[in-house]
Design an enzyme around this catalytic site. Structure first.
Site, short mmCIF file in Angstrom:
data_model
loop_
_atom_site.label_atom_id
_atom_site.label_comp_id
_atom_site.label_asym_id
_atom_site.label_seq_id
_atom_site.Cartn_x
_atom_site.Cartn_y
_atom_site.Cartn_z
N GLN A 115 0.86 -1.19 0.00
CA GLN A 115 0.00 0.00 0.00
C GLN A 115 0.89 1.24 0.00
O GLN A 115 1.58 1.51 0.98
CB GLN A 115 -0.86 -0.05 1.27
N GLU A 234 -8.54 -1.28 6.25
CA GLU A 234 -7.36 -1.41 7.10
C GLU A 234 -7.75 -1.45 8.58
O GLU A 234 -7.31 -2.29 9.34
CB GLU A 234 -6.44 -0.21 6.85
C1 LIG Z 1 4.87 -0.52 11.21
C2 LIG Z 1 4.36 0.47 10.20
C3 LIG Z 1 3.93 0.05 8.96
C4 LIG Z 1 3.46 0.97 8.02
N1 LIG Z 1 3.08 0.52 6.79
C5 LIG Z 1 2.65 1.41 5.87
C6 LIG Z 1 2.30 0.98 4.56
O1 LIG Z 1 2.39 -0.21 4.24
N2 LIG Z 1 1.90 1.90 3.66
C7 LIG Z 1 1.79 3.22 3.96
O2 LIG Z 1 1.38 4.00 3.10
N3 LIG Z 1 2.13 3.67 5.20
C8 LIG Z 1 2.56 2.81 6.15
N4 LIG Z 1 2.92 3.25 7.40
C9 LIG Z 1 2.90 4.67 7.67
C10 LIG Z 1 1.79 5.12 8.60
O3 LIG Z 1 0.56 5.12 7.93
C11 LIG Z 1 2.19 6.53 9.09
O4 LIG Z 1 3.38 6.38 9.84
C12 LIG Z 1 1.10 7.13 9.95
O5 LIG Z 1 0.00 7.49 9.16
C13 LIG Z 1 1.62 8.39 10.68
O6 LIG Z 1 2.19 9.27 9.78
P1 LIG Z 1 3.66 9.89 10.01
O7 LIG Z 1 4.59 8.78 10.32
O8 LIG Z 1 3.95 10.77 8.84
O9 LIG Z 1 3.55 10.77 11.32
P2 LIG Z 1 2.87 12.21 11.42
O10 LIG Z 1 1.53 12.21 10.77
O11 LIG Z 1 3.86 13.24 10.98
O12 LIG Z 1 2.67 12.33 12.99
C14 LIG Z 1 3.73 12.67 13.89
C15 LIG Z 1 3.14 12.74 15.29
O13 LIG Z 1 2.14 13.76 15.36
C16 LIG Z 1 0.90 13.21 15.80
N5 LIG Z 1 -0.20 13.84 15.09
C17 LIG Z 1 -0.31 13.99 13.74
N6 LIG Z 1 -1.47 14.61 13.44
C18 LIG Z 1 -2.10 14.85 14.61
C19 LIG Z 1 -3.34 15.46 14.96
N7 LIG Z 1 -4.18 15.96 14.03
N8 LIG Z 1 -3.66 15.53 16.28
C20 LIG Z 1 -2.84 15.03 17.25
N9 LIG Z 1 -1.63 14.44 16.97
C21 LIG Z 1 -1.29 14.36 15.67
C22 LIG Z 1 0.97 11.72 15.47
O14 LIG Z 1 0.15 10.95 16.31
C23 LIG Z 1 2.45 11.43 15.71
O15 LIG Z 1 2.68 11.21 17.09
C24 LIG Z 1 3.40 2.35 8.35
C25 LIG Z 1 3.84 2.79 9.61
C26 LIG Z 1 4.32 1.87 10.52
C27 LIG Z 1 4.80 2.37 11.85
#
Ligand SMILES: Cc1cc2nc3c(=O)[nH]c(=O)nc-3n(C[C@H](O)[C@H](O)[C@H](O)COP(=O)(O)OP(=O)(O)OC[C@H]3O[C@@H](n4cnc5c(N)ncnc54)[C@H](O)[C@@H]3O)c2cc1C
Length: 394
Positions: A115, A234
């Site tokens: 994905q 998901e």
């Molecule tokens: C094990 C694992 C597998 C994954 N597999 C996939 C995959 O197969 N395909 C894919 O596309 N993605 C994948 N991901 C990515 C995952 O979807 C993202 O990591 C997730 O959506 C968070 O985005 P980010 O890492 O950019 O963090 P950010 O969105 O930048 O967030 C950073 C911090 O800010 C907080 N935060 C953000 N927005 C808000 C809000 N509005 N209010 C309060 N707090 C907030 C978050 O909780 C977090 O603590 C995977 C992630 C992990 C850890």
């Protein structure tokens, strides 16, 4: 492979259990072959329509398969993301040719899927993604950009790819989804090393990758609606149906009990209290999963309880794994959670990622706050502006 829906649940459970007990050892050999074995036996894609290669069964029948796999400590299937997220999206939005070409092979793990949604600056705020798809005069699309955290991309044959096709409309409106061939020229996959030492997810770079228009999923500009199908699938596939996220609470209790005698009396009290708290939270998550199942069985879609179940399941799994590591001490580096499986220490290192994947804890709390408790929605600075304008404001 028609499904006889007059088969009662007890008979179905007995059939699944008997098959799994006879074949459980085969899962150690090759995860693709193991999934194919289960598919050929009729235990993969139980709820998928027959014409999509599934059995046309009920959510309860699928949950029974998941529960029996969980009971024997069998790992999740290798094509989990394909089955849980990509396949349902192709079923809902794909053309007949795409369904025919991809779905049965996905269920047998003949092809692995990933994905491709998250990007370096678009995770929780997914609609802010920047990977561009531009349509050429020949009708094909050319893709440039970068995805990140893409689970399984290093093994995958195909992925569902969310792209920006129109930056001059508000961010949710200018997106388009495609099926992309991960082996196509211009695709580069770089594995990312995790803190447990393994590399399950990746960076994926697209450099002028050509995707035929026939691989579009849904209409151009309608990608957000298509992505919502994936995201809903998901959330349902994570911890739904009463299976555990992380180690089963019963297993933790057994391992902790075996090591408790080595602790001082006051540390034993603390360990018992933590076990009690984690166990109750894990059962809360399990029964929330059963509630989702009841709704699905009635043909309804689960609401915010899917978020609550994932939040509680992740929290309790982390608490229980932390407890096991503390009680086992140095043994946690070598003792496996079950025969031939990861050590407690490895499991402990994997679980923080579960609190981020598929919606971070904070984002799930926002959903519960807004949709269950009725709290005011978060302010949105980019409301009503085009994606290009929102970038200029950064
Ligand atoms: C094990 C694992 C597998 C994954 N597999 C996939 C995959 O197969 N395909 C894919 O596309 N993605 C994948 N991901 C990515 C995952 O979807 C993202 O990591 C997730 O959506 C968070 O985005 P980010 O890492 O950019 O963090 P950010 O969105 O930048 O967030 C950073 C911090 O800010 C907080 N935060 C953000 N927005 C808000 C809000 N509005 N209010 C309060 N707090 C907030 C978050 O909780 C977090 O603590 C995977 C992630 C992990 C850890």
């Amino acid at each position: 492979m028609d499904f006889d829906d007059t088969v009662d649940e007890a008979a179905w459970r007995a059939e699944v259990r008997s098959f799994l007990e006879r074949h459980a050892d085969e899962q150690r050999e090759d995860p693709r072959a193991w999934q194919a074995t289960l598919y050929d036996a009729g235990f993969v894609g139980v709820t998928w329509p027959v014409e999509a290669g599934g059995r046309g069964g009920t959510p309860m029948q699928q949950a029974i398969v998941d529960q029996e796999m969980d009971r024997l400590g069998l790992p999740r299937l290798i094509n989990l993301i394909g089955i849980g997220m990509c396949g349902p999206t192709v079923i809902m939005h794909g053309s007949d040719r795409q369904k025919e070409r991809y779905l049965r092979r996905l269920l047998r793990a003949d092809d692995l899927w990933c994905q491709l949604f998250s990007e370096p600056s678009a995770g929780s705020d997914l609609a802010a993604l920047r990977t561009r798809a531009v349509r050429g005069a020949d009708g094909d699309w050319r893709i440039d950009g970068q995805k990140v955290w893409t689970t399984l991309a290093h093994l995958a044959d195909y992925g569902i790819l969310l792209t920006r096709t129109d930056p001059d409309v508000p961010k949710h409106r200018g997106l388009t989804m495609f099926v992309v061939d991960l082996k196509a020229p211009g695709v580069t996959v770089r594995p990312l090393r995790q803190m447990n030492g393994e590399a399950h997810f990746n960076e994926v770079f697209f450099d002028d990758v050509v995707v035929p228009d026939a691989e579009r999923l849904g209409e151009a500009g309608d990608g957000w609606r298509v992505a919502l199908t994936t995201l809903m699938s998901e959330r349902l596939s994570l911890g739904g149906g009463g299976t555990s996220i992380g180690p089963k609470p019963e297993t933790v209790a057994r391992h902790v009990a075996e090591h408790l005698g080595a602790l001082s009396a006051d540390r034993q009290v603390l360990a018992r209290q933590q076990l009690g708290r984690g166990y109750v939270a894990a059962l809360g998550a399990r029964y929330t999963g059963y509630r989702q199942l009841s709704k699905l069985s009635r043909g309804e879609l689960p609401g915010p309880e899917a978020s609550a179940g994932k939040l509680s399941g992740t929290r309790s799994a982390r608490d229980l794994a932390d407890l096991a590591v503390r009680v086992l001490g140095a043994d946690a580096r070598v003792a496996a959670t079950r025969d031939g499986d990861d050590t407690w220490q490895t499991v402990q290192a994997v679980l923080p990622g579960m609190a981020i994947a598929g919606g971070s804890d904070q984002v799930l709390r926002n959903i519960i706050g807004e949709r269950v408790l009725g709290l005011p929605a978060e302010p949105r600075a980019d409301k009503g502006v085009t994606f290009r304008e929102s970038l200029n404001e950064l």
